[in-house]
Design a protein around this motif. Structure first.
Motif, PDB file in Angstrom:
ATOM      1  N   ALA A  82      29.985   6.683 -62.110  1.00  0.00           N
ATOM      2  CA  ALA A  82      30.738   7.662 -62.906  1.00  0.00           C
ATOM      3  C   ALA A  82      30.071   7.858 -64.260  1.00  0.00           C
ATOM      4  CB  ALA A  82      32.186   7.210 -63.081  1.00  0.00           C
ATOM      5  N   TYR A  83      29.617   6.781 -64.876  1.00  0.00           N
ATOM      6  CA  TYR A  83      28.939   6.868 -66.170  1.00  0.00           C
ATOM      7  C   TYR A  83      27.655   7.680 -66.049  1.00  0.00           C
ATOM      8  CZ  TYR A  83      26.568   5.516 -70.459  1.00  0.00           C
ATOM      9  OH  TYR A  83      25.900   5.550 -71.658  1.00  0.00           O
ATOM     10  N   VAL A  84      26.900   7.445 -64.980  1.00  0.00           N
ATOM     11  CA  VAL A  84      25.647   8.179 -64.760  1.00  0.00           C
ATOM     12  C   VAL A  84      25.949   9.669 -64.606  1.00  0.00           C
ATOM     13  CG1 VAL A  84      23.643   8.470 -63.255  1.00  0.00           C
ATOM     14  CG2 VAL A  84      24.568   6.181 -63.663  1.00  0.00           C
ATOM     15  N   LEU A  85      26.962   9.996 -63.813  1.00  0.00           N
ATOM     16  CA  LEU A  85      27.322  11.400 -63.617  1.00  0.00           C
ATOM     17  C   LEU A  85      27.737  12.054 -64.930  1.00  0.00           C
ATOM     18  CD1 LEU A  85      29.340  11.110 -60.272  1.00  0.00           C
ATOM     19  CD2 LEU A  85      27.019  12.012 -60.569  1.00  0.00           C
ATOM     20  N   MET A  86      28.517  11.341 -65.732  1.00  0.00           N
ATOM     21  CA  MET A  86      28.942  11.892 -67.021  1.00  0.00           C
ATOM     22  C   MET A  86      27.751  12.089 -67.953  1.00  0.00           C
ATOM     23  SD  MET A  86      32.696  10.256 -67.750  1.00  0.00           S
ATOM     24  CE  MET A  86      32.366   8.580 -67.241  1.00  0.00           C
ATOM     25  N   GLN A  87      26.808  11.151 -67.956  1.00  0.00           N
ATOM     26  CA  GLN A  87      25.608  11.274 -68.790  1.00  0.00           C
ATOM     27  C   GLN A  87      24.766  12.479 -68.370  1.00  0.00           C
ATOM     28  OE1 GLN A  87      26.595   9.347 -71.359  1.00  0.00           O
ATOM     29  NE2 GLN A  87      24.454   8.815 -71.593  1.00  0.00           N
ATOM     30  N   CYS A  88      24.843  12.848 -67.098  1.00  0.00           N
ATOM     31  CA  CYS A  88      24.072  13.991 -66.582  1.00  0.00           C
ATOM     32  C   CYS A  88      24.777  15.326 -66.842  1.00  0.00           C
ATOM     33  CB  CYS A  88      23.836  13.826 -65.081  1.00  0.00           C
ATOM     34  SG  CYS A  88      22.672  12.514 -64.683  1.00  0.00           S
ATOM     35  N   GLY A  89      26.021  15.282 -67.322  1.00  0.00           N
ATOM     36  CA  GLY A  89      26.737  16.509 -67.631  1.00  0.00           C
ATOM     37  C   GLY A  89      27.903  16.823 -66.714  1.00  0.00           C
TER      38      GLY A  89
END
Length: 66
Positions: A20-27
């Motif tokens: 989830a953190y990775v997805l949020m960092q990607c936008g």
């Protein structure tokens, strides 16, 4: 879990909430929205993101936690 562009967002999050953190960092800031029923490729298209780049970020994250 091996993740591809066809993997559903919900399946990814179920296997590792750190994604989830990775997805949020990607936008992709609405990780909890109905996107959980979409594939990574579909969710990226909706958000105007490059699915290959997001997949690479997820794979990099997975490699770092193994």
């Amino acid at each position: 879990m091996e993740i591809t562009k066809e993997t559903l967002i919900g399946e990814m999050l179920e296997s590792d909430m750190g994604i989830a953190y990775v997805l949020m960092q990607c936008g992709m800031h609405c990780v909890g929205c109905p996107s959980i029923g979409e594939s990574l490729e579909e969710a990226c298209a909706v958000h105007g993101l490059d699915a290959d780049a997001v997949l690479a970020a997820i794979q990099e994250y997975q490699a770092s936690v193994q």
